[in-house]
Scaffold this motif. Structure first.
Motif, PDB file in Angstrom:
ATOM      1  N   LEU A  76     -39.403  37.979  50.501  1.00 33.82           N
ATOM      2  CA  LEU A  76     -38.553  39.082  50.976  1.00 33.82           C
ATOM      3  C   LEU A  76     -37.154  38.538  51.254  1.00 33.82           C
ATOM      4  N   GLN A  77     -36.159  39.174  50.696  1.00 32.95           N
ATOM      5  CA  GLN A  77     -34.776  38.831  51.037  1.00 32.95           C
ATOM      6  C   GLN A  77     -34.223  39.894  51.991  1.00 32.95           C
ATOM      7  N   ASP A  78     -33.682  39.467  53.100  1.00 33.08           N
ATOM      8  CA  ASP A  78     -33.129  40.389  54.098  1.00 33.08           C
ATOM      9  C   ASP A  78     -31.826  39.793  54.632  1.00 33.08           C
ATOM     10  N   ASN A  79     -30.752  40.551  54.487  1.00 32.54           N
ATOM     11  CA  ASN A  79     -29.430  40.099  54.943  1.00 32.54           C
ATOM     12  C   ASN A  79     -29.070  38.735  54.355  1.00 32.54           C
ATOM     13  N   GLY A  80     -29.385  38.549  53.072  1.00 35.72           N
ATOM     14  CA  GLY A  80     -29.012  37.321  52.369  1.00 35.72           C
ATOM     15  C   GLY A  80     -29.913  36.142  52.645  1.00 35.72           C
ATOM     16  N   LYS A  81     -30.962  36.309  53.426  1.00 35.00           N
ATOM     17  CA  LYS A  81     -31.890  35.229  53.755  1.00 35.00           C
ATOM     18  C   LYS A  81     -33.266  35.563  53.203  1.00 35.00           C
ATOM     19  N   TRP A  82     -34.013  34.428  52.843  1.00 27.75           N
ATOM     20  CA  TRP A  82     -35.337  34.624  52.259  1.00 27.75           C
ATOM     21  C   TRP A  82     -36.428  34.318  53.280  1.00 27.75           C
ATOM     22  N   PHE A  83     -37.458  35.189  53.220  1.00 24.40           N
ATOM     23  CA  PHE A  83     -38.620  35.045  54.080  1.00 24.40           C
ATOM     24  C   PHE A  83     -39.861  35.148  53.204  1.00 24.40           C
ATOM     25  N   TYR A  84     -40.968  34.647  53.747  1.00 22.74           N
ATOM     26  CA  TYR A  84     -42.225  34.806  53.023  1.00 22.74           C
ATOM     27  C   TYR A  84     -43.235  35.460  53.956  1.00 22.74           C
ATOM     28  N   LEU A  85     -43.865  36.551  53.443  1.00 23.72           N
ATOM     29  CA  LEU A  85     -44.865  37.307  54.206  1.00 23.72           C
ATOM     30  C   LEU A  85     -46.208  37.097  53.527  1.00 23.72           C
TER      31      LEU A  85
END
Length: 522
Positions: free
Chosen positions: A466-475
């Protein structure tokens, strides 16, 4: 007038232009007093409103109002009578009466003058022309006559739509009155409930050529035992003597009966529906019913194929457009605008109700076809959110219970197959959603059970990258945000405690690692 010794008419008030109110002037102008002189001359002031040819839908052309108005004007002009149209800019003729006109632009506008030892006040000065719902009757000049504690009011043919407003003005000025010359001959379109309760007349006077089926003043008269006097056969006038210590009404007979005699009160024998103007009632009318035995209907009554309910206090009025609680039956019933007890779906006071075949209202959940509706404790159909049995339900504008997704005030809610609002995690349509404690579908990041989750703009829970506000996360597959080392398709990544994927050089557990721009461990 000759028998009373009248020598001259100083002023006359024509209430309005209908022929039954002004037609007599045509002959009266030619009459002479006992000395052989005319009653009307240049010293007479005739106060009236100009007739302005009402739309035929308001006026019956067979009354020949315009023709009578024209002829009366001609006859009075020939007699050199001073004509004063109070709706005209020129009311200088009132100076002959030393009259004062007070105009504040409201119902208190009046013309007042002294006439001997009497105080005269005239109301309803403006012209109501072709105004929806009004007729020439509502143009009637309203006259108040006062001497000391004596006070009488003559309504002309003014209807209940306006007469009660003048009644309030007169009451504030003078209090209650001795005598009311009933509006429009006593019929149902005048003498409204508010007017009579303001003025509390001690006597009624009617001008009528015969018994009328609907006499609205009768409801008040019967309750307060108020006498009514009527111009009947062989009685040409009803006279009130203002010099007496209390109101004293007499009839003055025509030529077949020479003496002044004490008036007999008029008690019309009436049966059936009685209509009374009531500014607070639906459509401006309220009703009573007089049974064949002459008594007013009270409680439940079966009339002309329908059930009605009448109060047993006050004026025994029909209940309408309301919910009635029957203490004996311990049930509630709805009465329509027409007063009929409703069954099935019934509307009253802009609310919907459902009554069984006996008329008793249903409360709580009821089925409507394949749908459900909810009726409150008064039996009114509910819309929007309702709470029952610890659950919340949503009913649309037509009162039908909703299931599935529903949007209200821009927010989404999920209702199960029984209509109950859901909270917390819910799986539907192949995706997980989260509903807050208020039932509102959540979007964006949420914290739940020590984990962070991300819900898309549709509310569906996200998994994977997931990319949110230019940052990547993993769910992960449970939707929980991943922290620490992650091996994904054989490639290692590292996500910080805030869930953000590392890029570049970082020291982790005292060891330096390099991650490329995709986050992959170099």
């Amino acid at each position: 007038m000759r028998k009373l010794g009248v020598k001259h008419i100083d002023f006359a008030v024509a209430t309005h232009a209908h022929s039954d109110h002004i037609g007599g002037f045509i002959d009266l102008v030619d009459e002479k007093n006992s000395d052989g002189n005319p009653f009307f001359d240049s010293d007479t002031v005739y106060i009236h409103k100009k007739y302005l040819n009402w739309d035929p839908k308001y006026e019956d052309p067979t009354w020949q109002t315009a023709e009578y108005f024209k002829e009366v004007t001609r006859k009075l002009t020939e007699a050199k009578v001073t004509m004063v149209d109070i709706t005209s800019d020129d009311t200088s003729g009132l100076s002959k009466l030393d009259a004062t006109m007070t105009k504040k632009g409201d119902y208190s506008d009046n013309i007042s003058f002294k006439f001997g030892n009497l105080d005269i006040a005239l109301y309803n000065l403006d012209s109501i022309v072709n105004k929806e719902g009004y007729t020439e009757n509502d143009n009637s000049i309203i006259t108040q006559i006062t001497k000391g504690l004596h006070n009488a009011v003559i309504l002309g043919d003014a209807s209940a739509m306006i007469d009660y407003k003048y009644g309030e003005v007169i009451y504030k000025k003078s209090g209650t009155i001795d005598t009311l010359r009933t509006g429009h001959h006593g019929i149902s379109s005048a003498n409204g409930k508010q007017l009579l309760e303001f003025l509390e007349p001690k006597n009624f006077v009617l001008s009528s050529n015969g018994p009328l089926r609907q006499l609205s003043y009768k409801l008040y008269a019967d309750k307060h035992n108020t006498p009514a006097y009527k111009a009947i056969e062989n009685v040409g006038a009803i006279v009130e003597d203002f010099d007496k210590s209390s109101a004293d009404l007499q009839t003055f007979a025509d030529e077949s009966c020479r003496a002044l005699v004490k008036a007999k009160t008029y008690h019309p024998v009436i049966r059936g529906w009685q209509i009374w103007g009531d500014a607070t009632a639906p459509d401006g009318w309220t009703y009573a019913y007089i049974k064949d035995d002459g008594k007013y209907a009270t409680g439940w009554q079966y009339i002309e194929g329908a059930w009605y309910c009448f109060d047993s206090e006050g004026y025994n009025l029909m209940l309408q457009d309301t919910v009635y609680y029957d203490k004996a039956a311990k049930k509630k019933y709805v009465l329509t605008r027409s007063g009929i007890m409703g069954t099935g779906w019934v509307k009253a006071k802009d609310k919907w109700y459902f009554a069984d075949s006996s008329g008793a209202l249903k409360t709580g959940w009821i089925t409507y076809g394949k749908d459900w509706c909810f009726m409150d404790n008064d039996g009114a159909m509910q819309t929007g959110w309702v709470e029952d049995g610890g659950h919340r339900y949503f009913l649309d504008a037509s009162g039908l219970m909703k299931t599935g997704w529903v949007q209200d005030n821009g927010k989404w809610y999920l209702l199960n197959s029984s209509g109950a609002m859901q909270k917390g995690w819910q799986y539907t349509g192949g995706a997980w959603y989260y509903l807050g404690s208020d039932g509102v579908m959540q979007t964006g990041w949420i914290q739940e059970g020590g984990n962070s989750y991300y819900l898309s703009s549709s509310g569906a829970m996200k998994t994977g990258w997931l990319q949110d506000n230019g940052k990547w996360f993993y769910l992960n597959s449970s939707g929980a945000m991943h922290r620490g080392w992650l091996k994904h398709y054989g490639v290692w990544y590292y996500l910080g405690q805030d869930g953000v994927m590392y890029t570049g050089t970082h020291v982790i557990d005292n060891t330096t690692y390099n991650f490329d721009t995709t986050g992959a461990l170099a």
